[in-house]
Design an enzyme around this catalytic site. Sequence first.
Site, PDB file in Angstrom:
ATOM      1  N   SER A  69       0.860  -1.182   0.000  1.00 47.67           N
ATOM      2  CA  SER A  69       0.000   0.000   0.000  1.00 47.67           C
ATOM      3  C   SER A  69       0.894   1.229   0.000  1.00 47.67           C
ATOM      4  CB  SER A  69      -0.896   0.008   1.241  1.00 47.67           C
ATOM      5  OG  SER A  69      -1.777  -1.083   1.232  1.00 47.67           O
ATOM      6  N   LYS A 105      -6.879   1.102  -3.652  1.00 49.78           N
ATOM      7  CA  LYS A 105      -6.575   0.613  -2.302  1.00 49.78           C
ATOM      8  C   LYS A 105      -6.930   1.654  -1.254  1.00 49.78           C
ATOM      9  CE  LYS A 105      -5.153  -2.096   0.933  1.00 49.78           C
ATOM     10  NZ  LYS A 105      -3.838  -2.740   1.042  1.00 49.78           N
TER      11      LYS A 105
END
Length: 292
Positions: A98, A172
């Site tokens: 991420s 995300k």
Amino acid sequence: MSATRIGFIGTGIMGGHMARQLAKAGFAVTVWNRSPGKAEALERFGVGVAAEAAEAARDADVVISMLSSGPVCDEVLFGTNAAVDAMQPGSTLVVMSSIPVETARRQGELAAQKGIRYADAPVSGGEKGADEGTLAIMGGGDADTIDALRPVLAPLGRVTHVGPVGAGSLAKLANQLIVASNICAVAEALLLAERGGADPARVREALLGGFADSTVFRQHGLRMIEADFVPGGPAKYQIKDTGTTLTFAASLGLTLPVATEVDRIFRGLVDNGGGDLDHSAAIIELRRINFR
């Protein structure tokens, strides 16, 4: 892409399971991790262990990164003794960590300068999804690159091409905003039930299958009830995501009031010693706010 050799960088809570799934699927996998023990634990699955990240990347058709943050990815992949410098032109770098949207875009440009294809493909599903090979994978990159990666990523879960480089990281952020907000809502609901005199476990049971049901409610609601805060997703990484979301939203001229409050709750948890607890420990911070 006839990819058989995979370099896997970062074998932590999720990465270890992912590397194991790839080896189980028949790929030749070489791993590297800053804590060698986590990498060495994979040797029994036929995985090779490299002493350096660049060694894991050398001669790989695909290099997958599952490191903890954008700065760590920049350091390991593009810094001193960079893994990318060991990669061959025509190979592909897949960053499944991420990371900020801007970081993914910049990394994509740097990789292209070296003749390396790039995709940002973060995942959702937590440790359970990584262990079972059922992750949701958000692929950012050109369509040909994502399509070529599908056989490699298939053992890890379901791949969706969401747009150009950076779009995976943006998807995300959207995912993390929904998850973090849901965790806080579940924590508030169970705290309300508990304080009001109901049995939280029975309330959870009653709500299963209704509109309030969700994966977060099922998994993290149970964690809260059982006080099981062994980290699948540590709270300290949750604030990384909420902070990144708010920064990117501000760059677009957006105000996100729910995200702002959720970020405040998780920062309070981390500031009060809960950074290494699972993010379901948000209920601990809500108790602290109410009963201090």
